[in-house]
Design an enzyme around this catalytic site. Structure first.
Site, PDB file in Angstrom:
ATOM      1  CB  SER A 180      -5.905  13.716  -5.145  1.00  0.00           C
ATOM      2  OG  SER A 180      -4.871  12.781  -4.900  1.00  0.00           O
ATOM      3  CG  HIS A 208      -7.797  17.245  -6.670  1.00  0.00           C
ATOM      4  ND1 HIS A 208      -8.781  16.410  -7.146  1.00  0.00           N
ATOM      5  CD2 HIS A 208      -6.625  16.605  -6.896  1.00  0.00           C
ATOM      6  CE1 HIS A 208      -8.242  15.305  -7.618  1.00  0.00           C
ATOM      7  NE2 HIS A 208      -6.927  15.407  -7.480  1.00  0.00           N
ATOM      8  CE  LYS A 239      -7.088  16.059 -10.793  1.00  0.00           C
ATOM      9  NZ  LYS A 239      -7.249  14.794 -11.514  1.00  0.00           N
TER      10      LYS A 239
HETATM   11  C1  LIG Z   1      -2.935  16.158  -7.124  1.00  0.00           C
HETATM   12  C2  LIG Z   1      -2.827  15.828  -8.581  1.00  0.00           C
HETATM   13  N1  LIG Z   1      -1.838  16.370  -9.294  1.00  0.00           N
HETATM   14  C3  LIG Z   1      -1.702  16.103 -10.614  1.00  0.00           C
HETATM   15  C4  LIG Z   1      -2.560  15.256 -11.264  1.00  0.00           C
HETATM   16  C5  LIG Z   1      -2.349  14.940 -12.716  1.00  0.00           C
HETATM   17  O1  LIG Z   1      -3.273  15.608 -13.515  1.00  0.00           O
HETATM   18  P1  LIG Z   1      -3.720  15.059 -14.942  1.00  0.00           P
HETATM   19  O2  LIG Z   1      -4.781  14.051 -14.717  1.00  0.00           O
HETATM   20  O3  LIG Z   1      -4.171  16.280 -15.663  1.00  0.00           O
HETATM   21  O4  LIG Z   1      -2.512  14.453 -15.590  1.00  0.00           O
HETATM   22  C6  LIG Z   1      -3.619  14.689 -10.573  1.00  0.00           C
HETATM   23  C7  LIG Z   1      -4.580  13.810 -11.275  1.00  0.00           C
HETATM   24  O5  LIG Z   1      -5.004  12.816 -10.868  1.00  0.00           O
HETATM   25  C8  LIG Z   1      -3.754  14.966  -9.188  1.00  0.00           C
HETATM   26  O6  LIG Z   1      -4.734  14.412  -8.472  1.00  0.00           O
END
Ligand SMILES: Cc1ncc(COP(=O)(O)O)c(C=O)c1O
Length: 408
Positions: A180, A208, A239
């Site tokens: 990310s 992502h 996202k």
């Molecule tokens: C790789 C990854 N997994 C999980 C999440 C968590 O998602 P959410 O923002 O829907 O809680 C994020 C969010 O930043 C992320 O970048």
């Protein structure tokens, strides 16, 4: 006597204390390809709305209709009283889209990953990439399994750790699909091969990449042509789907186990109706409009090539997550502020989101950006380079570049 409220300031807080830059918790008065900050309109080049769907009228209208019909909240957890027909419809659609027997929808992506703790029992071993997202790190902490971390995308290291582990134990490898902050893809073909060879399960967090990668937008698994080879896929609706919520997609029996055992699902209120309806409308668009993916990758390629030709270090990214390494935290804050002054909002990413001395400016194009927006982002970086001189590249970043991969 120690006071639990008397915590020391974190490294970031200390750096911010005497710095004029204010990159965090900045309130936006309006959102889209451009946003309003302090009465100024600037380009939004720092959010995860890659396909630009969070403000698409089809998505916001669907959310408004659901809000009127079902109310603002589910007022309870899925298990007791918070499951809507909308959640079930979304689960069916996501299972078919991502590719699995069944899906479980959660309130956030973070909670989808925390749900994995319900699979990590005493006697099992979990193998995790060192650059995994915090939610995967916390899932491992919550679970009762033994924990081994392998160096970022280092398959030889993972192979050694798997070989040294007890073959009779339950073993599971967990990785982000698209990392990310640094924008590089997991080495999925190698991970699948290793998991099979050692009899381990493989879980990929597609937060992502689902919606963004692969010809059909089905994520990193489709990108590598490995449909059916990953045991369980997690993801987010915050996202590419312009909403909020999470998902777990995999075998029906595993999803059923999670429905009754994942504490982040059992003991938290369900995804709100408007969010579920927004995600459904976004999914229609993700399926029907592949040109959005092509557009965001075209923007990413222009950004990566333009930034590299200006002398910036963009690491190993081949995707619309474009990191610009500054290494140093203070330099990162300075560059961030200069970019904002030049009319571009980006993300200043420092420890603990990345390792110390790996601070970076995270730039993310959206499908709704015009070519003119991307030109203005590059102009802003050119101006920063003129004012601050070359931004130094950390030696660790001197790695061979892979070409930008544009989906077909
Ligand atoms: C790789 C990854 N997994 C999980 C999440 C968590 O998602 P959410 O923002 O829907 O809680 C994020 C969010 O930043 C992320 O970048």
């Amino acid at each position: 006597m120690a006071d639990v409220f008397g915590k020391k300031r974190s490294a970031v807080q200390r750096a911010l204390a005497d710095d004029p830059a204010r990159p965090y918790y900045r309130p936006l008065a309006a959102r889209g390809a451009e946003v309003e900050i302090d009465g100024r309109t600037v380009i939004m080049a720092g959010c995860n709305d890659y396909l630009g769907l969070s403000t698409d009228p089809r998505v916001t209208e669907a959310a408004a209709r659901a809000l009127r019909r079902f109310g603002a909240s589910c007022s309870g957890s899925r298990v007791l009283n918070g499951t809507l027909t909308l959640h079930e419809e979304l689960e069916g659609r996501l299972a078919a889209f991502v590719g699995g027997e069944a899906a479980l929808v959660t309130t956030t992506g973070f909670q989808a990953n925390l749900a994995l703790a319900a699979l990590l029992d005493e006697g099992d071993t979990v193998f995790a990439d060192m650059s995994n997202h915090a939610s995967l790190v916390d899932a491992v902490r919550l679970g009762s399994a033994d924990h081994r971390r392998y160096r970022h995308s280092d398959l030889a290291h993972l192979d050694r750790l798997l070989a040294a582990s007890d073959p009779a134990a339950g073993r599971i490898v967990v990785t982000d699909g698209l990392f990310s902050m640094e924008g590089d893809l997991c080495r999925l073909p190698g991970l699948v091969a290793l998991a099979r060879r050692h009899g381990a399960r493989l879980v990929v967090d597609g937060a992502h990449d689902i919606g963004l990668l692969g010809p059909g937008g089905r994520g990193v698994v489709e990108h590598f042509g490995l449909a059916g080879e990953v045991d369980l896929i997690t993801g987010t609706l915050s996202k590419c789907f312009g909403s909020v919520g999470g998902m777990l997609v995999g075998p029906a029996a595993v999803v059923e186990h999670l429905r009754y055992n994942a504490r982040s699902v059992l003991f938290s209120a369900a995804m709100p109706p408007a969010s579920a309806a927004a995600a459904l409308a976004a999914l229609d668009i993700v399926e029907a409009e592949p040109e959005r993916r092509r557009r965001v990758f075209d923007h990413a390629r222009r950004l990566l090539e333009g930034l590299r030709s200006l002398g910036y270090d963009t690491g190993d990214s081949t995707t619309p997550i474009v990191p610009v390494y500054t290494g140093d935290t203070r330099l990162c804050l300075r560059v961030w502020q200069e970019l904002l002054d030049a009319g571009v909002f980006t993300n200043a990413v420092v420890e603990p989101a990345v390792a110390r001395n790996r601070a970076l400016i995270r730039v993310t194009p959206q499908a709704v950006h015009t070519d003119g927006h991307i030109t203005r982002v590059l102009d802003a970086f050119a101006e920063v380079a003129r004012r601050l001189g070359p931004v130094p590249a950390a030696p660790a970043n001197e790695r061979p570049r892979r070409p930008v991969e544009v989906p077909a």
